[in-house]
Design a protein around this motif. Structure first.
Motif, PDB file in Angstrom:
ATOM      1  N   SER A 169       0.842  -1.201   0.000  1.00 34.44           N
ATOM      2  CA  SER A 169       0.000   0.000   0.000  1.00 34.44           C
ATOM      3  C   SER A 169       0.875   1.247   0.000  1.00 34.44           C
ATOM      4  O   SER A 169       2.048   1.188   0.382  1.00 34.44           O
ATOM      5  CB  SER A 169      -0.898   0.012   1.241  1.00 34.44           C
ATOM      6  OG  SER A 169      -0.144   0.336   2.391  1.00 34.44           O
ATOM      7  N   LEU A 226       0.849   3.592   2.096  1.00 29.07           N
ATOM      8  CA  LEU A 226       1.285   3.820   3.476  1.00 29.07           C
ATOM      9  C   LEU A 226       2.601   3.098   3.775  1.00 29.07           C
ATOM     10  O   LEU A 226       3.473   3.637   4.458  1.00 29.07           O
ATOM     11  CB  LEU A 226       0.199   3.330   4.451  1.00 29.07           C
ATOM     12  CG  LEU A 226       0.532   3.378   5.927  1.00 29.07           C
ATOM     13  CD1 LEU A 226       0.537   4.813   6.426  1.00 29.07           C
ATOM     14  CD2 LEU A 226      -0.458   2.552   6.723  1.00 29.07           C
ATOM     15  N   LYS A 227       2.775   1.902   3.241  1.00 30.91           N
ATOM     16  CA  LYS A 227       3.977   1.097   3.515  1.00 30.91           C
ATOM     17  C   LYS A 227       5.099   1.389   2.522  1.00 30.91           C
ATOM     18  O   LYS A 227       6.214   0.932   2.702  1.00 30.91           O
ATOM     19  CB  LYS A 227       3.636  -0.397   3.488  1.00 30.91           C
ATOM     20  CG  LYS A 227       2.556  -0.803   4.472  1.00 30.91           C
ATOM     21  CD  LYS A 227       3.012  -0.690   5.896  1.00 30.91           C
ATOM     22  CE  LYS A 227       1.923  -1.204   6.830  1.00 30.91           C
ATOM     23  NZ  LYS A 227       2.297  -1.091   8.222  1.00 30.91           N
ATOM     24  N   ARG A 228       4.801   2.072   1.435  1.00 35.27           N
ATOM     25  CA  ARG A 228       5.761   2.606   0.458  1.00 35.27           C
ATOM     26  C   ARG A 228       6.650   1.572  -0.231  1.00 35.27           C
ATOM     27  O   ARG A 228       7.823   1.794  -0.477  1.00 35.27           O
ATOM     28  CB  ARG A 228       6.596   3.695   1.098  1.00 35.27           C
ATOM     29  CG  ARG A 228       5.713   4.799   1.624  1.00 35.27           C
ATOM     30  CD  ARG A 228       6.397   6.057   1.914  1.00 35.27           C
ATOM     31  NE  ARG A 228       7.360   5.915   2.981  1.00 35.27           N
ATOM     32  CZ  ARG A 228       8.027   6.928   3.494  1.00 35.27           C
ATOM     33  NH1 ARG A 228       7.848   8.132   3.042  1.00 35.27           N
ATOM     34  NH2 ARG A 228       8.882   6.746   4.449  1.00 35.27           N
ATOM     35  N   SER A 265       7.409   2.721   6.479  1.00 41.82           N
ATOM     36  CA  SER A 265       6.072   3.282   6.321  1.00 41.82           C
ATOM     37  C   SER A 265       6.001   4.720   6.810  1.00 41.82           C
ATOM     38  O   SER A 265       6.866   5.191   7.533  1.00 41.82           O
ATOM     39  CB  SER A 265       4.991   2.463   7.003  1.00 41.82           C
ATOM     40  OG  SER A 265       5.372   1.752   8.055  1.00 41.82           O
ATOM     41  N   THR A 266       4.927   5.381   6.395  1.00 35.76           N
ATOM     42  CA  THR A 266       4.732   6.779   6.791  1.00 35.76           C
ATOM     43  C   THR A 266       4.133   6.889   8.189  1.00 35.76           C
ATOM     44  O   THR A 266       4.232   7.932   8.826  1.00 35.76           O
ATOM     45  CB  THR A 266       3.809   7.506   5.790  1.00 35.76           C
ATOM     46  OG1 THR A 266       2.560   6.818   5.736  1.00 35.76           O
ATOM     47  CG2 THR A 266       4.436   7.563   4.417  1.00 35.76           C
ATOM     48  N   GLU A 286       2.919   4.168  11.778  1.00 36.12           N
ATOM     49  CA  GLU A 286       2.901   2.816  12.344  1.00 36.12           C
ATOM     50  C   GLU A 286       2.467   2.915  13.794  1.00 36.12           C
ATOM     51  O   GLU A 286       3.007   3.712  14.551  1.00 36.12           O
ATOM     52  CB  GLU A 286       4.305   2.218  12.262  1.00 36.12           C
ATOM     53  CG  GLU A 286       4.365   0.743  12.438  1.00 36.12           C
ATOM     54  CD  GLU A 286       3.738  -0.018  11.278  1.00 36.12           C
ATOM     55  OE1 GLU A 286       2.894  -0.888  11.580  1.00 36.12           O
ATOM     56  OE2 GLU A 286       4.061   0.247  10.122  1.00 36.12           O
TER      57      GLU A 286
END
Length: 177
Positions: A17, A19-21, A95-96, A98
């Motif tokens: 995703s 978010l997890k890049r 990630s951005t 967590e």
């Protein structure tokens, strides 16, 4: 220990995703490959081909797989996931955001070198742990430099990260608290 003759492998575990890049990590590992650094990243987690970013990841991982610097192994059951951690030399989780970062604790509990973003619970998990390097979430240059340095040093693994994870997060320790 890393088996001689094979490229060092890092693992990234999580749902594919934005978010997890993972797309950004693929671009980073492509640069490392183009610079002549032999290493491979394995992505473990589910991806949705119905989402645009999922389709983009699947296309990019196909290209990366053809060049040998990245593989996607999909989601794994517990035993297979443990085996994937055990065949890795390090872990990258950038990630951005967590909340806790269980995959970070899992990687460190297997004495893997860890590279991650300084966000959320990762900061507490990695605090004072040998082999854990954290970077600001936008510091891709710092992450790349650290990976190159680690590769040049022969991919050393921490010796006591597993012990620290046990002291902090073993169920008995948590129950006693």
């Amino acid at each position: 220990q890393h088996p001689p003759g094979s490229p060092p492998r890092l693992i990234n575990v999580g749902v594919i995703s934005p978010l997890k890049r993972q797309l950004e990590l693929l671009a980073l590992f492509k640069r490392l490959h183009e610079q002549g650094h032999a290493c491979q990243i394995e992505f473990v987690g589910s991806v949705s081909a119905r989402e645009a970013d999922g389709r983009e990841f699947l296309h990019a991982i196909h290209q990366a797989g053809a060049h040998g610097y990245a593989i996607y192994s999909g989601p794994k059951e517990e035993g297979a996931l443990i085996e994937a951690f055990d065949h890795a030399d390090g872990s990258v989780h950038f990630s951005t955001a967590e909340s806790f970062g269980l995959v970070v604790a899992e990687a460190l509990s297997r004495n893997l070198k860890f590279f991650g973003a300084r966000v959320g619970g990762i900061v507490d998990i990695a605090a004072s742990v040998e082999g854990a390097e954290l970077f600001e979430s936008d510091d891709w240059h710092g992450l790349e430099e650290a990976l190159v340095r680690w590769l040049r040093e022969g991919c050393p693994r921490p010796r006591n990260a597993a012990q620290i994870m046990m002291e902090r997060y073993h169920p008995r320790v948590i129950a006693q608290r």
